[in-house]
Design a protein around this motif. Structure first.
Motif, PDB file in Angstrom:
ATOM      1  N   UNK A  80      42.290  22.995  53.470  1.00 34.59           N
ATOM      2  CA  UNK A  80      43.517  22.371  53.967  1.00 34.59           C
ATOM      3  C   UNK A  80      44.052  21.333  52.982  1.00 34.59           C
ATOM      4  N   UNK A  81      43.168  20.530  52.423  1.00 30.95           N
ATOM      5  CA  UNK A  81      43.604  19.506  51.459  1.00 30.95           C
ATOM      6  C   UNK A  81      44.193  20.175  50.220  1.00 30.95           C
ATOM      7  N   UNK A  82      43.537  21.213  49.733  1.00 31.54           N
ATOM      8  CA  UNK A  82      44.055  21.915  48.549  1.00 31.54           C
ATOM      9  C   UNK A  82      45.407  22.564  48.820  1.00 31.54           C
ATOM     10  N   UNK A  83      45.579  23.132  50.010  1.00 33.99           N
ATOM     11  CA  UNK A  83      46.869  23.721  50.365  1.00 33.99           C
ATOM     12  C   UNK A  83      47.947  22.647  50.457  1.00 33.99           C
ATOM     13  N   UNK A  84      47.603  21.497  51.001  1.00 35.74           N
ATOM     14  CA  UNK A  84      48.578  20.428  51.182  1.00 35.74           C
ATOM     15  C   UNK A  84      49.042  19.855  49.849  1.00 35.74           C
ATOM     16  N   UNK A  85      48.132  19.707  48.909  1.00 33.94           N
ATOM     17  CA  UNK A  85      48.507  19.069  47.642  1.00 33.94           C
ATOM     18  C   UNK A  85      48.909  20.056  46.551  1.00 33.94           C
ATOM     19  N   UNK A  86      48.845  21.359  46.836  1.00 33.71           N
ATOM     20  CA  UNK A  86      49.076  22.345  45.780  1.00 33.71           C
ATOM     21  C   UNK A  86      50.455  22.210  45.129  1.00 33.71           C
TER      22      UNK A  86
END
Length: 125
Positions: A80-86
């Protein structure tokens, strides 16, 4: 019901009402936060400060998920964090690269102008 469970239920209800997956919502939320923070802070493209805010919000969101969702897993949180900051990270990286290229080109032009004695002014003639 505590605030963490209420937060989790609110976001789940929102995702269900718009018919979007949680993954897509993370991508859109990250980009929206990035753009809004840039606008609020009146920063240029490639704002490191806006990217830091997106990261902080993503981590805070996952902390709320951890406290409010019994099915929380670390792997899901990382995804989720990686998707949010991508997209904010990509836009920041591209902007910083372009800015560095532009500054290098400007320094080269200034050095050439200094060597040639060119001042940018027209000589009377």
């Amino acid at each position: 019901m505590d605030i963490f469970h209420a937060y989790h239920d609110l976001l789940s209800d929102f995702a269900d009402s718009v018919g979007a997956s949680h993954s897509i919502l993370h991508v859109h939320a990250g980009l929206a936060i990035y753009v809004l923070v840039q606008y609020a802070l009146r920063t240029r493209r490639a704002s490191i400060r806006a990217l830091k805010v997106v990261i902080a919000v993503a981590v805070a969101h996952e902390l709320f998920d951890y406290l409010g969702d019994p099915a929380w897993t670390g792997r899901d949180a990382l995804d989720d964090i990686l998707l949010t900051i991508s997209w904010p990270a990509v836009l920041t990286g591209l902007g910083l690269h372009r800015r560095a290229r532009w500054e290098r080109r400007l320094r080269e032009q200034q050095a050439l102008a200094k060597l040639s004695g060119y001042t940018g002014e027209r000589r009377p003639g």
